[in-house]
Design a protein around this motif. Structure first.
Motif, short mmCIF file in Angstrom:
data_model
loop_
_atom_site.label_atom_id
_atom_site.label_comp_id
_atom_site.label_asym_id
_atom_site.label_seq_id
_atom_site.Cartn_x
_atom_site.Cartn_y
_atom_site.Cartn_z
N VAL A 1 51.22 30.81 45.56
CA VAL A 1 52.60 30.83 45.39
C VAL A 1 53.17 31.53 46.38
O VAL A 1 52.83 32.80 46.81
CB VAL A 1 53.03 31.26 44.05
CG1 VAL A 1 54.59 31.21 43.81
CG2 VAL A 1 52.34 30.87 43.11
N PRO A 2 54.36 31.19 47.30
CA PRO A 2 54.77 31.78 48.38
C PRO A 2 55.12 33.07 48.41
O PRO A 2 54.94 34.07 49.32
CB PRO A 2 55.86 30.79 48.88
CG PRO A 2 55.72 29.42 48.29
CD PRO A 2 54.79 29.65 47.09
N ASN A 3 55.83 33.26 47.16
CA ASN A 3 56.43 34.70 47.33
C ASN A 3 55.63 35.91 46.03
O ASN A 3 56.07 36.77 45.96
CB ASN A 3 57.69 34.76 46.38
CG ASN A 3 57.70 34.20 44.71
OD1 ASN A 3 56.84 33.59 44.41
ND2 ASN A 3 58.91 34.65 44.13
N ILE A 4 54.25 35.57 45.89
CA ILE A 4 53.34 36.13 45.32
C ILE A 4 52.20 36.64 46.28
O ILE A 4 51.58 36.10 46.87
CB ILE A 4 52.77 35.30 44.25
CG1 ILE A 4 53.64 35.32 42.86
CG2 ILE A 4 51.57 36.20 43.55
CD1 ILE A 4 53.33 34.48 41.61
N ARG A 5 51.89 37.93 46.06
CA ARG A 5 50.74 38.64 46.83
C ARG A 5 50.02 39.31 46.15
O ARG A 5 50.37 40.28 45.22
CB ARG A 5 51.27 39.66 48.00
CG ARG A 5 50.27 40.16 48.74
CD ARG A 5 50.76 40.81 50.06
NE ARG A 5 49.68 41.30 50.75
CZ ARG A 5 49.90 41.58 52.10
NH1 ARG A 5 51.03 41.83 52.45
NH2 ARG A 5 48.66 41.99 52.91
N VAL A 6 48.63 38.89 45.86
CA VAL A 6 47.76 39.44 44.95
C VAL A 6 46.75 40.24 45.90
O VAL A 6 46.16 40.11 47.00
CB VAL A 6 46.72 38.47 44.45
CG1 VAL A 6 45.95 39.21 43.40
CG2 VAL A 6 47.74 37.45 43.58
N LEU A 7 46.52 41.52 45.33
CA LEU A 7 45.74 42.69 45.93
C LEU A 7 44.43 43.15 45.10
O LEU A 7 45.12 43.04 43.73
CB LEU A 7 46.46 43.86 46.60
CG LEU A 7 47.61 43.56 47.33
CD1 LEU A 7 48.48 44.79 47.75
CD2 LEU A 7 46.96 43.11 48.67
N PHE A 8 43.46 43.48 45.46
CA PHE A 8 42.28 43.77 44.41
C PHE A 8 41.55 45.10 44.82
O PHE A 8 41.46 45.51 45.92
CB PHE A 8 41.32 42.83 44.75
CG PHE A 8 41.91 41.27 44.30
CD1 PHE A 8 41.79 41.03 42.78
CD2 PHE A 8 42.00 40.25 45.24
CE1 PHE A 8 42.01 39.49 42.58
CE2 PHE A 8 42.42 39.19 44.76
CZ PHE A 8 42.58 38.94 43.54
N HIS A 9 41.52 45.63 43.86
CA HIS A 9 40.39 47.10 43.89
C HIS A 9 39.25 46.72 43.50
O HIS A 9 38.83 46.02 42.73
CB HIS A 9 41.06 48.29 43.07
CG HIS A 9 42.43 48.95 43.34
ND1 HIS A 9 43.12 49.76 42.52
CD2 HIS A 9 43.03 48.75 44.62
CE1 HIS A 9 44.15 50.16 43.11
NE2 HIS A 9 44.16 49.49 44.28
N GLU A 10 38.29 47.31 44.47
CA GLU A 10 36.84 46.88 43.96
C GLU A 10 36.23 47.92 42.94
O GLU A 10 35.15 47.64 42.78
CB GLU A 10 35.98 47.20 45.49
CG GLU A 10 36.28 46.18 46.51
CD GLU A 10 36.36 44.91 45.97
OE1 GLU A 10 35.52 44.42 45.15
OE2 GLU A 10 37.39 44.00 46.15
N LYS A 11 36.98 49.03 42.59
CA LYS A 11 36.64 49.79 41.51
C LYS A 11 37.85 50.19 40.72
O LYS A 11 38.89 50.11 41.39
CB LYS A 11 35.81 50.89 41.79
CG LYS A 11 36.66 51.98 42.66
CD LYS A 11 35.59 53.19 42.94
CE LYS A 11 36.12 54.23 44.08
NZ LYS A 11 35.46 55.31 44.19
N ASN A 12 37.59 50.62 39.48
CA ASN A 12 39.06 50.89 38.60
C ASN A 12 39.34 52.26 39.15
O ASN A 12 38.51 53.15 39.14
CB ASN A 12 38.69 50.87 37.17
CG ASN A 12 39.82 51.19 36.51
OD1 ASN A 12 39.76 52.27 35.69
ND2 ASN A 12 40.60 50.31 36.14
N GLN A 13 40.49 52.43 39.36
CA GLN A 13 41.09 53.89 39.88
C GLN A 13 42.45 54.19 38.96
O GLN A 13 42.65 55.36 38.84
CB GLN A 13 41.69 53.51 41.18
CG GLN A 13 40.78 53.29 42.38
CD GLN A 13 41.18 52.97 43.67
OE1 GLN A 13 41.47 54.18 44.39
NE2 GLN A 13 40.81 51.70 44.20
N GLY A 14 43.13 53.36 38.37
CA GLY A 14 44.10 53.82 37.42
C GLY A 14 45.44 52.99 38.16
O GLY A 14 45.65 52.56 39.05
N LYS A 15 46.43 53.22 36.89
CA LYS A 15 47.77 52.79 37.38
C LYS A 15 48.39 53.17 38.61
O LYS A 15 48.94 52.48 39.26
CB LYS A 15 48.65 52.93 36.18
CG LYS A 15 50.03 52.30 36.53
CD LYS A 15 51.07 52.66 35.11
CE LYS A 15 52.42 51.87 35.41
NZ LYS A 15 53.25 52.14 34.18
#
Length: 227
Positions: free
Chosen positions: A52-66
């Motif tokens: 979706v044009p106005n959505i950017r998704v980023l990923f952590h490779e390990k759980n780090q917290g909010k």
């Protein structure tokens, strides 16, 4: 004016599609930044399908917290104003205009959405949890000399320029006291508005616990007196 909505995500497959729909339905120019904190329930796979044009998704490779997810999201903000949105449907995006009004009016730099300063609907849940929230807000007010009613609220909206003047360090729920102390020390103009609240219980996926509450006191003292 463009709004950036930063959404930390951790194991929210039951609600993530709906919260995106609700945020998109708000008639404000916006970008949405979702940061997956290494989910294991399918949230990660779902987010990979978004195009979706106005959505950017980023990923952590390990759980780090909010807090770590927020830090990652903040690095990619391009809007004029930023709001933090949890992915769990406890907070209603339709209320963005309530938070935005004091900023657009030139009165506020930061606006907190208070679950306690409100006549709006609010799900009735845990007495001790709500008492804990109020106690932590009381301690925060003592340390910062503010008179907030809900320091721990998710809904914090602020001018994006603040991110250039502040480095966030805490990776878990310590973000809330750290941010509050730092904006108080810099004497930003802070407003509160009442919001509705649709809280979850622990069987429905609520994640914050008493250990996080105990840690808040240390973070308040640290950022007020030692940093």
């Amino acid at each position: 004016m463009k709004l950036t909505v930063v959404i930390p995500v951790y194991n929210e497959i039951q609600t993530i599609e709906e919260i995106i729909r609700r945020v998109q339905a708000v008639e404000i120019e916006k970008e949405i930044i979702l940061v997956d904190d290494c989910s294991t329930d399918g949230s990660r796979e779902y987010l990979r399908t978004l195009n979706v044009p106005n959505i950017r998704v980023l990923f952590h490779e390990k759980n780090q917290g909010k807090g770590a997810a927020l830090q990652t999201g903040f690095e990619h903000v391009t809007g004029d104003v930023v709001v933090i949105q949890d992915a769990d449907l406890e907070y209603d995006p339709e209320e963005y205009p309530l938070l935005l009004n004091p900023i657009l009016a030139g009165k506020a730099d930061v606006v907190y959405g208070s679950r306690f300063l409100t006549g709006a609907e609010r799900r009735v849940l845990f007495f001790w949890h709500s008492l804990g929230n109020k106690f932590l807000t009381f301690l925060s007010n003592m340390i910062t000399d503010l008179n907030l009613t809900d320091m721990e609220t998710c809904y914090k909206m602020f001018r994006a320029e603040i991110l250039k003047e502040m480095k966030i360090e805490q990776k878990r729920f310590g973000f809330e006291p750290e941010f509050t102390v730092k904006i108080a020390k810099k004497r930003y103009r802070i407003y509160e508005v009442g919001i509705s609240y649709h809280g979850r219980d622990y069987s429905e996926g609520k994640k914050i616990g008493w250990r996080d509450g105990v840690a808040v006191l240390w973070h308040l003292l640290k950022y007020r007196f030692f940093v």
